[in-house]
Write an enzyme that holds these catalytic residues in place. Sequence first.
Site, short mmCIF file in Angstrom:
data_model
loop_
_atom_site.label_atom_id
_atom_site.label_comp_id
_atom_site.label_asym_id
_atom_site.label_seq_id
_atom_site.Cartn_x
_atom_site.Cartn_y
_atom_site.Cartn_z
N ASP A 1 -20.99 -29.50 -31.44
CA ASP A 1 -22.01 -29.92 -30.47
C ASP A 1 -21.39 -30.42 -29.18
O ASP A 1 -20.17 -30.61 -29.08
CB ASP A 1 -22.88 -31.04 -31.07
CG ASP A 1 -23.60 -30.60 -32.32
OD1 ASP A 1 -23.97 -29.41 -32.41
OD2 ASP A 1 -23.80 -31.44 -33.21
N TYR B 1 -13.40 -32.56 -41.03
CA TYR B 1 -13.89 -33.37 -39.91
C TYR B 1 -13.37 -34.80 -40.01
O TYR B 1 -13.11 -35.32 -41.10
CB TYR B 1 -15.42 -33.42 -39.91
CG TYR B 1 -16.10 -32.16 -39.43
CD1 TYR B 1 -16.38 -31.96 -38.08
CD2 TYR B 1 -16.46 -31.16 -40.33
CE1 TYR B 1 -17.01 -30.81 -37.63
CE2 TYR B 1 -17.09 -30.00 -39.90
CZ TYR B 1 -17.36 -29.83 -38.55
OH TYR B 1 -17.99 -28.68 -38.12
#
Length: 439
Positions: free
Chosen positions: A141, A212
């Site tokens: 994003d 992540y």
Amino acid sequence: MSFLFNLFKSGNRSVTNSNQAVALENTHYVKWTKEQLIKRVLELESIQNEGLSIPHKKRKVDISTVTKKKKKEFDFSKHNSRFIALKFAYLGWNYNGLAMQKEATPLPTVEGKIIEAMYTSKLVPSMVPQEYSFSRCGRTDKGVSAMSQVISLKVRSNLTDEEQKRPENDPREIRYVHILNQLLPDDIRVSAVCLRPPEGFDARFSCDSRHYKYLFEADGLDISKMKEASSKYEGDHDFRNFCKLDGSKQITNHRRTIISAKILHVEGNIYCFDLVGRAFLWHQVRCMMANLLLVGQGLEEVSLIEDMLDIEKTPQKPIYDMADDLPLLLYDCKFPEMEWIESNLNNYDAVKYGKAVNALALHYQLKATIVNIFKNTLPTAETDFKTKTRINLGDGKGKVVTKYEKMKDREVMHSVETINSKYLKRKKAKAKIKKEELV
């Protein structure tokens, strides 16, 4: 002016320098404006250059008679191509996410910069990725960074199909990493290329796992409770309550496998939510982190994670705010064994690009130091008001509420089925209107 000087010189050979000055002052040229003098000089020079006895008149040029040299278009059909994979890293806060968008965005995208560099260097024939088998590993994003992102695509090659199969020909191949790093901004760096990906390779579907990290400050948080809560994510679960529900994607299966979920110390007062999974839903990591922060603040119990993963107990997603985008980074992507060729760290190019990244790091370090000095010179409140609650969202500011409402008591969103159904109805209605307009 040279002609005017020669004219005066030839007409007054017998006059001394002082007499020349006096004579010049007595001429009518003294009264002329600068523009008039320049115009006259140009007329006199044209007479000298063309041997005319009358003032040269300004000629009009017929533009149609002037042939412009056309830029020769690059003919990709005359060149070989090959399918490659590229590994790269980027800092996300200057970009509107990774993926190129159909419509203009306030900030450029990372892919947009990479494709632009490839198009400029004639590695690809257009700015349309779909035309050359383009695929990305993980879509990040706006604001999110990545340390080991991967794309695969077809690009121009110096070698024939047969030559491409033999590693001994690699030194003759186009220097993809070097060329792209020359054209890309310093906060986007290509680190390696795979010239021979495995058969059937796809950057998205061939990825075994994605890793992540979400960075956060430990102040005001119970790290031990967060560690306990994070372990509840591990395993195969339905994560519909930990993602952004979007009818346009028409997702019906929200089950994902989390290989590892831990809270790790990074440095000083900074920790990270370290997460490894096969695949992730849209905004899944930020939603998972938002709930962990609620547990760490003591606003929710550790059991919140299990309750949210239990679709029978929590069939619809409660309304809550996601954690901020800036502290999130795609740390790594794991693939089957591949021949990654990294830059030669001993040559000038590697040193040059390394210095560019060092300069970028120093730039942000200096900014951080200045911000800390700025912060320390300003008066700050010792604590928040006791009558209000500040919900930690990972951005340092959070969200202030008068009274915190437990997750189980909050309003919920529409069910997945309802959201998907409403989207399809709107889509059909728009298509019907468009059809009627065409008739």
